[in-house]
Design a protein around this motif. Sequence first.
Motif, mmCIF file in Angstrom:
data_model
loop_
_atom_site.group_PDB
_atom_site.id
_atom_site.type_symbol
_atom_site.label_atom_id
_atom_site.label_comp_id
_atom_site.label_asym_id
_atom_site.label_seq_id
_atom_site.Cartn_x
_atom_site.Cartn_y
_atom_site.Cartn_z
ATOM 1 N N GLN A 41 37.046 22.911 54.117
ATOM 2 C CA GLN A 41 36.779 21.694 54.872
ATOM 3 C C GLN A 41 35.302 21.550 55.210
ATOM 4 O O GLN A 41 34.769 20.434 55.262
ATOM 5 N N HIS B 284 33.757 20.261 51.991
ATOM 6 C CA HIS B 284 34.057 18.829 51.851
ATOM 7 C C HIS B 284 33.097 18.004 52.704
ATOM 8 O O HIS B 284 32.590 16.964 52.264
ATOM 9 N N TRP C 288 30.064 15.158 51.825
ATOM 10 C CA TRP C 288 29.914 13.878 52.525
ATOM 11 C C TRP C 288 28.468 13.679 52.962
ATOM 12 O O TRP C 288 27.897 12.592 52.816
ATOM 13 N N GLU D 13 33.007 20.391 39.905
ATOM 14 C CA GLU D 13 32.430 19.678 41.051
ATOM 15 C C GLU D 13 31.190 18.892 40.633
ATOM 16 O O GLU D 13 30.983 17.761 41.082
#
Length: 275
Positions: free
Chosen positions: A53, A56, A60, A90
């Motif tokens: 997380q 992630h 962002w 990725e």
Amino acid sequence: MMIQTDHRFRLQVRLLSEAVFSSGEKEPNLVQSKVLADPYGCVYLHAKTLKGQMKHQAFWLLKQYSLIDGARAKRFLYSIAELFGINIWELQKLHKEYKDIDNGNVKSLTDYISELLKGNRKLQALPGQGVMRLGHLELPEAVRSDIRKLISEQGHGEDPTNYYSYLTRHDLIEAQTNIRVGIQLEDGIVKDKMFTSCHTVKEGLLFYAPISLHGSVSDELVEDLTRIVYALKRIGSHIHRGRGEVETKFYRMKESSTMQGGIEWDELSSRANHK
């Protein structure tokens, strides 16, 4: 400036809403999604989930940088790779996401990613898993220590035969969680297999995770990690349903700390997130 770390860091997380720390298991006659807890009943979030997380959230932030400063975005992409590791899949996903956007800054980042994919530029000395090591996100050590001691000493009091004086693992989990249910209706009737239940960790609880960076790292890398930590707004599962809202803080162990004198921590400024 490069710094040699075995300097340690720690992430502090306060739950601002109920969170779901799912173990992926069911508990018969209780919930379909059981909370993750240690053998003593202390709930925690697995380090792998937390790291995913954080990564992630790092992507962002990369997107935000790409819209305003292509050079900064390239440096931040390097920090992501250095901290977490980055794979070809990725990079391909990033390239596909950015390549059709008509923006000079984004084009600059896309060209850089293209070079990485073609092997024209190497992310040197970056282990597949990155240089960052994370522990589980757990209740404060003092709390967990007291719980372990309390449970271990049960049965040695004045009346060890008194069953009702015993504190069980189930009691502790119940104290830290709520049980929430969800249903989907069709014509006023619950749809088949659409009744769900789960443990949610109670709002207000405080958790910590140890973080370490291995090898020589730059001040900029530590600053970028600080930005990622303070940008983290939700953790756990069901975050798109309003679960897991958090407030974070990030600390670095003082160089003067010793095992004899105890560990002291300096808070790293959240202002790094806005530079």
